[in-house]
Design a protein around this motif. Structure first.
Motif, PDB file in Angstrom:
ATOM      1  N   VAL A 116       5.210  13.488  -2.251  1.00  9.76           N
ATOM      2  CA  VAL A 116       5.236  12.715  -1.012  1.00  9.76           C
ATOM      3  C   VAL A 116       4.093  11.722  -1.126  1.00  9.76           C
ATOM      4  O   VAL A 116       2.921  12.104  -1.264  1.00  9.76           O
ATOM      5  CB  VAL A 116       5.096  13.594   0.248  1.00  9.76           C
ATOM      6  CG1 VAL A 116       4.985  12.715   1.487  1.00  9.76           C
ATOM      7  CG2 VAL A 116       6.292  14.523   0.373  1.00  9.76           C
ATOM      8  N   ILE A 117       4.464  10.448  -1.103  1.00 10.85           N
ATOM      9  CA  ILE A 117       3.505   9.362  -1.258  1.00 10.85           C
ATOM     10  C   ILE A 117       3.266   8.753   0.115  1.00 10.85           C
ATOM     11  O   ILE A 117       4.199   8.263   0.749  1.00 10.85           O
ATOM     12  CB  ILE A 117       4.027   8.308  -2.254  1.00 10.85           C
ATOM     13  CG1 ILE A 117       4.274   8.980  -3.603  1.00 10.85           C
ATOM     14  CG2 ILE A 117       3.063   7.135  -2.362  1.00 10.85           C
ATOM     15  CD1 ILE A 117       4.998   8.137  -4.607  1.00 10.85           C
ATOM     16  N   ARG A 118       2.025   8.808   0.551  1.00 13.59           N
ATOM     17  CA  ARG A 118       1.656   8.215   1.843  1.00 13.59           C
ATOM     18  C   ARG A 118       0.901   6.925   1.564  1.00 13.59           C
ATOM     19  O   ARG A 118      -0.142   6.937   0.899  1.00 13.59           O
ATOM     20  CB  ARG A 118       0.807   9.176   2.674  1.00 13.59           C
ATOM     21  CG  ARG A 118       0.544   8.653   4.086  1.00 13.59           C
ATOM     22  CD  ARG A 118      -0.027   9.717   5.001  1.00 13.59           C
ATOM     23  NE  ARG A 118      -1.245  10.308   4.511  1.00 13.59           N
ATOM     24  CZ  ARG A 118      -2.480   9.826   4.745  1.00 13.59           C
ATOM     25  NH1 ARG A 118      -2.638   8.738   5.476  1.00 13.59           N
ATOM     26  NH2 ARG A 118      -3.532  10.454   4.271  1.00 13.59           N
ATOM     27  N   MET A 119       1.462   5.825   2.027  1.00 10.03           N
ATOM     28  CA  MET A 119       0.889   4.504   1.816  1.00 10.03           C
ATOM     29  C   MET A 119       0.244   3.998   3.099  1.00 10.03           C
ATOM     30  O   MET A 119       0.747   4.256   4.195  1.00 10.03           O
ATOM     31  CB  MET A 119       1.995   3.519   1.388  1.00 10.03           C
ATOM     32  CG  MET A 119       2.694   3.871   0.098  1.00 10.03           C
ATOM     33  SD  MET A 119       1.593   3.900  -1.334  1.00 10.03           S
ATOM     34  CE  MET A 119       0.971   2.222  -1.322  1.00 10.03           C
ATOM     35  N   ASN A 120      -0.858   3.269   2.958  1.00  9.02           N
ATOM     36  CA  ASN A 120      -1.520   2.644   4.091  1.00  9.02           C
ATOM     37  C   ASN A 120      -1.975   1.251   3.662  1.00  9.02           C
ATOM     38  O   ASN A 120      -2.841   1.120   2.805  1.00  9.02           O
ATOM     39  CB  ASN A 120      -2.709   3.484   4.564  1.00  9.02           C
ATOM     40  CG  ASN A 120      -3.317   2.929   5.831  1.00  9.02           C
ATOM     41  OD1 ASN A 120      -2.683   2.168   6.553  1.00  9.02           O
ATOM     42  ND2 ASN A 120      -4.549   3.309   6.099  1.00  9.02           N
ATOM     43  N   ALA A 121      -1.347   0.231   4.247  1.00  9.31           N
ATOM     44  CA  ALA A 121      -1.677  -1.166   3.967  1.00  9.31           C
ATOM     45  C   ALA A 121      -1.663  -1.475   2.462  1.00  9.31           C
ATOM     46  O   ALA A 121      -2.536  -2.161   1.951  1.00  9.31           O
ATOM     47  CB  ALA A 121      -3.019  -1.536   4.590  1.00  9.31           C
ATOM     48  N   GLY A 122      -0.665  -0.938   1.770  1.00  8.14           N
ATOM     49  CA  GLY A 122      -0.490  -1.237   0.360  1.00  8.14           C
ATOM     50  C   GLY A 122      -1.285  -0.377  -0.600  1.00  8.14           C
ATOM     51  O   GLY A 122      -1.141  -0.507  -1.808  1.00  8.14           O
TER      52      GLY A 122
END
Length: 138
Positions: A48-54
Protein backbone atom coordinates in the motif's frame (compact mmCIF):
# COMPACT_ATOMS: atom_id res chain seq x y z
CA UNK A 1 22.76 -10.83 -24.25
CA UNK A 2 20.73 -10.20 -21.14
CA UNK A 3 22.04 -9.90 -17.63
CA UNK A 4 20.23 -11.64 -14.84
CA UNK A 5 19.57 -9.53 -11.82
CA UNK A 6 18.45 -10.66 -8.41
CA UNK A 7 14.99 -9.47 -7.48
CA UNK A 8 15.18 -7.09 -4.54
CA UNK A 9 13.67 -8.02 -1.21
CA UNK A 10 10.41 -6.27 -0.36
CA UNK A 11 12.19 -3.85 1.99
CA UNK A 12 14.96 -3.13 -0.54
CA UNK A 13 12.30 -2.44 -3.15
CA UNK A 14 10.44 -0.04 -0.84
CA UNK A 15 13.63 1.94 -0.28
CA UNK A 16 14.57 1.96 -3.99
CA UNK A 17 11.03 2.87 -5.09
CA UNK A 18 10.77 5.68 -2.53
CA UNK A 19 14.10 7.15 -3.62
CA UNK A 20 13.31 6.77 -7.34
CA UNK A 21 9.90 8.42 -6.91
CA UNK A 22 11.01 11.24 -4.66
CA UNK A 23 13.91 12.15 -6.98
CA UNK A 24 12.06 11.78 -10.26
CA UNK A 25 11.81 15.11 -12.11
CA UNK A 26 8.61 14.14 -13.95
CA UNK A 27 6.74 13.24 -10.76
CA UNK A 28 8.19 16.35 -9.17
CA UNK A 29 6.74 18.46 -12.00
CA UNK A 30 3.33 16.78 -12.15
CA UNK A 31 2.85 15.57 -8.57
CA UNK A 32 1.80 18.66 -6.64
CA UNK A 33 -1.68 17.19 -6.13
CA UNK A 34 -0.65 13.50 -6.23
CA UNK A 35 -2.06 12.63 -2.82
CA UNK A 36 -3.75 9.26 -2.43
CA UNK A 37 -3.21 5.70 -1.23
CA UNK A 38 -3.26 2.69 -3.50
CA UNK A 39 -2.52 -1.02 -3.44
CA UNK A 40 -0.07 -2.77 -5.73
CA UNK A 41 -0.85 -6.48 -5.62
CA UNK A 42 2.19 -8.23 -7.09
CA UNK A 43 0.95 -11.69 -6.08
CA UNK A 44 4.04 -12.45 -3.99
CA UNK A 45 3.74 -9.19 -2.07
CA UNK A 46 1.15 -6.52 -1.44
CA UNK A 47 2.18 -2.90 -1.09
CA UNK A 48 0.00 0.00 0.00
CA UNK A 49 1.64 3.17 -1.25
CA UNK A 50 0.57 6.38 0.45
CA UNK A 51 1.46 9.48 -1.55
CA UNK A 52 1.45 13.07 -0.32
CA UNK A 53 2.04 15.91 -2.80
CA UNK A 54 4.04 13.67 -5.11
CA UNK A 55 6.29 12.19 -2.43
CA UNK A 56 6.08 8.73 -0.91
CA UNK A 57 4.73 9.25 2.60
CA UNK A 58 4.68 5.55 3.51
CA UNK A 59 4.72 2.11 1.93
CA UNK A 60 3.23 -0.75 3.89
CA UNK A 61 4.45 -4.24 2.99
CA UNK A 62 1.96 -7.13 3.02
CA UNK A 63 -0.79 -5.51 5.11
CA UNK A 64 -3.75 -7.51 6.31
CA UNK A 65 -7.10 -6.88 4.64
CA UNK A 66 -8.17 -4.25 7.18
CA UNK A 67 -4.76 -2.90 8.26
CA UNK A 68 -4.32 0.00 5.82
CA UNK A 69 -6.92 1.88 3.78
CA UNK A 70 -6.40 2.58 0.10
CA UNK A 71 -8.49 4.14 -2.63
CA UNK A 72 -7.74 1.91 -5.62
CA UNK A 73 -5.81 -1.23 -6.43
CA UNK A 74 -3.70 -2.44 -9.33
CA UNK A 75 -3.52 -6.24 -9.26
CA UNK A 76 -1.63 -8.66 -11.51
CA UNK A 77 0.36 -11.88 -11.41
CA UNK A 78 4.03 -11.81 -10.52
CA UNK A 79 4.79 -12.83 -14.14
CA UNK A 80 3.04 -9.71 -15.44
CA UNK A 81 4.87 -7.47 -12.96
CA UNK A 82 8.21 -9.02 -13.98
CA UNK A 83 7.40 -8.10 -17.59
CA UNK A 84 6.63 -4.53 -16.49
CA UNK A 85 10.05 -4.39 -14.84
CA UNK A 86 11.96 -5.42 -17.95
CA UNK A 87 14.26 -2.80 -19.49
CA UNK A 88 12.25 -3.06 -22.71
CA UNK A 89 8.80 -4.47 -21.85
CA UNK A 90 7.17 -6.79 -24.37
CA UNK A 91 4.07 -5.52 -26.16
CA UNK A 92 1.05 -5.40 -23.84
CA UNK A 93 3.30 -5.00 -20.77
CA UNK A 94 4.26 -1.37 -21.30
CA UNK A 95 1.29 0.13 -19.46
CA UNK A 96 -1.62 -0.69 -17.18
CA UNK A 97 -4.28 -0.33 -19.88
CA UNK A 98 -2.52 -2.72 -22.26
CA UNK A 99 -2.11 -5.28 -19.48
CA UNK A 100 -5.79 -5.03 -18.53
CA UNK A 101 -6.71 -5.89 -22.12
CA UNK A 102 -4.85 -9.18 -21.60
CA UNK A 103 -7.10 -9.74 -18.57
CA UNK A 104 -4.23 -10.47 -16.20
CA UNK A 105 -4.20 -7.01 -14.66
CA UNK A 106 -7.20 -5.66 -12.78
CA UNK A 107 -7.98 -2.12 -11.68
CA UNK A 108 -10.29 -1.99 -8.67
CA UNK A 109 -11.67 0.53 -6.23
CA UNK A 110 -12.13 4.26 -6.79
CA UNK A 111 -11.03 4.49 -10.42
CA UNK A 112 -11.76 8.24 -10.39
CA UNK A 113 -8.82 8.72 -8.00
CA UNK A 114 -6.64 6.62 -10.30
CA UNK A 115 -7.68 8.73 -13.29
CA UNK A 116 -7.03 11.97 -11.39
CA UNK A 117 -3.48 10.78 -10.71
CA UNK A 118 -2.94 8.74 -13.88
CA UNK A 119 0.15 10.54 -15.19
CA UNK A 120 2.02 10.09 -11.89
CA UNK A 121 0.88 6.49 -11.38
CA UNK A 122 1.93 5.69 -14.94
CA UNK A 123 5.35 7.21 -14.27
CA UNK A 124 5.65 5.18 -11.05
CA UNK A 125 4.94 2.00 -13.02
CA UNK A 126 7.71 3.03 -15.45
CA UNK A 127 10.07 3.41 -12.47
CA UNK A 128 9.75 -0.35 -11.91
CA UNK A 129 12.20 -0.70 -14.80
CA UNK A 130 14.89 0.82 -12.59
CA UNK A 131 13.85 -0.43 -9.14
CA UNK A 132 13.15 -4.02 -10.11
CA UNK A 133 10.22 -6.14 -9.02
CA UNK A 134 10.16 -7.74 -5.55
CA UNK A 135 8.61 -11.03 -6.68
CA UNK A 136 9.74 -14.39 -5.34
CA UNK A 137 8.26 -16.71 -7.96
CA UNK A 138 10.33 -16.90 -11.11
Amino acid sequence: MTATTKAPSAQEWVEAFTQANDNDPEIGAHGKYFTCSYLLDMEDHLFVIRMNAGKVAEITIDPGPLDVAYQFAIKASSATWREFGADMPKPMFHGIWAATFQRDMRLEGDILVLMQNLRCVTRQIELLRTTGIPCLNA
